[in-house]
Design a protein around this motif. Sequence first.
Motif, mmCIF file in Angstrom:
data_model
loop_
_atom_site.group_PDB
_atom_site.id
_atom_site.type_symbol
_atom_site.label_atom_id
_atom_site.label_comp_id
_atom_site.label_asym_id
_atom_site.label_seq_id
_atom_site.Cartn_x
_atom_site.Cartn_y
_atom_site.Cartn_z
ATOM 1 N N ILE A 28 26.690 38.951 67.473
ATOM 2 C CA ILE A 28 27.829 38.709 66.540
ATOM 3 C C ILE A 28 28.328 39.663 65.623
ATOM 4 O O ILE A 28 27.572 40.147 64.761
ATOM 5 N N GLN A 29 29.694 39.647 65.553
ATOM 6 C CA GLN A 29 30.450 40.500 64.529
ATOM 7 C C GLN A 29 31.293 39.662 63.453
ATOM 8 O O GLN A 29 31.580 38.289 63.988
ATOM 9 N N GLU A 30 31.197 39.915 62.236
ATOM 10 C CA GLU A 30 32.294 39.346 61.457
ATOM 11 C C GLU A 30 33.757 38.964 62.141
ATOM 12 O O GLU A 30 34.270 39.911 62.728
ATOM 13 N N ASN A 31 34.260 37.658 61.826
ATOM 14 C CA ASN A 31 35.519 37.581 62.526
ATOM 15 C C ASN A 31 35.907 37.776 63.944
ATOM 16 O O ASN A 31 36.934 38.268 64.063
ATOM 17 N N ALA A 32 34.691 37.758 64.675
ATOM 18 C CA ALA A 32 34.824 38.171 66.287
ATOM 19 C C ALA A 32 35.133 36.660 67.070
ATOM 20 O O ALA A 32 34.866 35.677 66.500
ATOM 21 N N ILE A 33 35.348 37.062 68.329
ATOM 22 C CA ILE A 33 35.295 35.798 69.243
ATOM 23 C C ILE A 33 33.949 36.070 69.959
ATOM 24 O O ILE A 33 33.786 37.178 70.247
ATOM 25 N N VAL A 34 33.023 34.982 70.055
ATOM 26 C CA VAL A 34 31.745 35.047 70.604
ATOM 27 C C VAL A 34 31.866 34.157 71.905
ATOM 28 O O VAL A 34 31.973 32.826 71.679
ATOM 29 N N LEU A 35 31.434 34.939 72.911
ATOM 30 C CA LEU A 35 31.034 33.935 74.124
ATOM 31 C C LEU A 35 29.790 33.771 74.503
ATOM 32 O O LEU A 35 28.796 34.597 74.246
ATOM 33 N N VAL A 36 29.579 32.414 74.962
ATOM 34 C CA VAL A 36 28.022 31.892 75.208
ATOM 35 C C VAL A 36 28.087 31.147 76.528
ATOM 36 O O VAL A 36 28.963 30.246 76.470
ATOM 37 N N PHE A 37 27.332 31.490 77.338
ATOM 38 C CA PHE A 37 27.324 30.644 78.745
ATOM 39 C C PHE A 37 26.340 29.824 78.732
ATOM 40 O O PHE A 37 25.303 30.045 78.343
ATOM 41 N N CYS A 38 26.485 28.603 79.224
ATOM 42 C CA CYS A 38 25.424 27.492 79.183
ATOM 43 C C CYS A 38 25.236 27.093 80.458
ATOM 44 O O CYS A 38 26.326 26.787 81.087
ATOM 45 N N SER A 39 24.005 26.788 80.891
ATOM 46 C CA SER A 39 23.767 26.119 82.124
ATOM 47 C C SER A 39 23.115 24.606 82.187
ATOM 48 O O SER A 39 22.774 24.161 83.215
ATOM 49 N N ASP A 40 23.328 23.983 81.190
ATOM 50 C CA ASP A 40 22.643 22.675 80.957
ATOM 51 C C ASP A 40 23.548 21.546 81.314
ATOM 52 O O ASP A 40 24.509 21.289 80.555
ATOM 53 N N TYR A 41 23.522 21.260 82.236
ATOM 54 C CA TYR A 41 24.443 19.960 82.751
ATOM 55 C C TYR A 41 23.659 18.710 82.536
ATOM 56 O O TYR A 41 24.213 17.720 83.461
ATOM 57 N N ARG A 42 22.935 18.394 82.125
ATOM 58 C CA ARG A 42 21.837 17.210 82.065
ATOM 59 C C ARG A 42 22.867 15.974 81.275
ATOM 60 O O ARG A 42 22.164 14.747 81.395
ATOM 61 N N GLY A 43 23.877 16.360 80.556
ATOM 62 C CA GLY A 43 24.689 15.225 80.319
ATOM 63 C C GLY A 43 25.361 14.445 81.229
ATOM 64 O O GLY A 43 26.251 13.508 80.962
ATOM 65 N N ILE A 44 25.584 14.934 82.495
ATOM 66 C CA ILE A 44 26.381 14.179 83.572
ATOM 67 C C ILE A 44 25.230 13.494 84.422
ATOM 68 O O ILE A 44 24.112 13.899 84.455
#
Length: 358
Positions: A28-44
């Motif tokens: 993480i950098q100051e004032n950056a765009i931060v991508l995070v990928f997630c695999s948890d689909y237990r809400g469906i």
Amino acid sequence: MNLEDILILPRPIQTEKWQLGHTILNEIQENAIVLVFCSDYRGIENGDAEILDFKKVRNELYRLSKLDFEIPVCDLGDLISGKSHQDTHYILQEVLSACHTKNAIPVIIGGSNDLAFSLFSALDFHQKNNNYTQISNLISLANDGEELTEKNFLSRILSSKKFSIKNYHHLGYQKHLNEMDSVKLMKEVEFDVVRLAELMNTTEKTEPFFRHADLVTLNCDAVESMGDGFSVNPQVNGLNKREICAYMKEIGLSQKLKSVGIFNFNANSRHFLNHQLLAQMIWHLIEGINIQKSHPAERSYETYWLMIDDNKYAFQRETFSDLWYFGADENEEDLIPCSLSDYEAAKRGFMNPRLLKI
């Protein structure tokens, strides 16, 4: 909690100097765009947290042009799902909080649509009176069960006494898929609810709903599917490829954007074009953020007064961006974002009811 313990760094992808991947960082950098990928689909319904491989999306994203982008882009990798779905929400909020602390914009990709609850909760912790815009084909206000799901997360956001929400806009709902009582209730409490038909072909009429958004989330079920499905709940009707990319750019152009979620993506799709589309959607979001950051901080306005019957109304045009606002206040915070078509209609004697209700 150390982020290294809850994230799996992406594998290196070879790129050329002119490509976006050549500049992507992994912290993480100051004032950056931060991508995070997630695999948890237990809400469906029947969803799970099986580890998914987002390499196809990354391959496509990393090889797109970096143009003259100045804002750092960080890819933190894949979020390790918690033992329970609730654990994943907690872990995700830790990552989001770390981003907000550094004034970075987290972009959460993948996972079920209820993860929007964590995005709102983390943002609400750092600032109050947030504007939330959601693009989704469904309006579900269920309030049953203890577990967070894609059916009840919205009602929990809107009804929670601990949250502070300034405006909520729901875009892209489809009449034939929704219980009309939910749509009616949203309108009764004066939240903006916009049908899919009003989003198609052009972004002009609906751009005002993104302009001051602090949080925007996209349910990929609202995107027209192809092949084996762009989303985990594929739909034959929805925003097409060009339209959704145009809207991703509009999201990036938000003057207050703090957090973005792209949920219900079908990461198991065997069709290459679905992964390519998601990559290009993320790229257009990044482009929009870079364009917005290049705009001057100080703005000037031209004011246009109209008389309708015995009432006097003011519209203001921001001279640099050519964006329109309703109201006579000198403080932009108190102006209502609107479109040129709203002004043109007012000149013909018709005021958009959305402008008058506030």
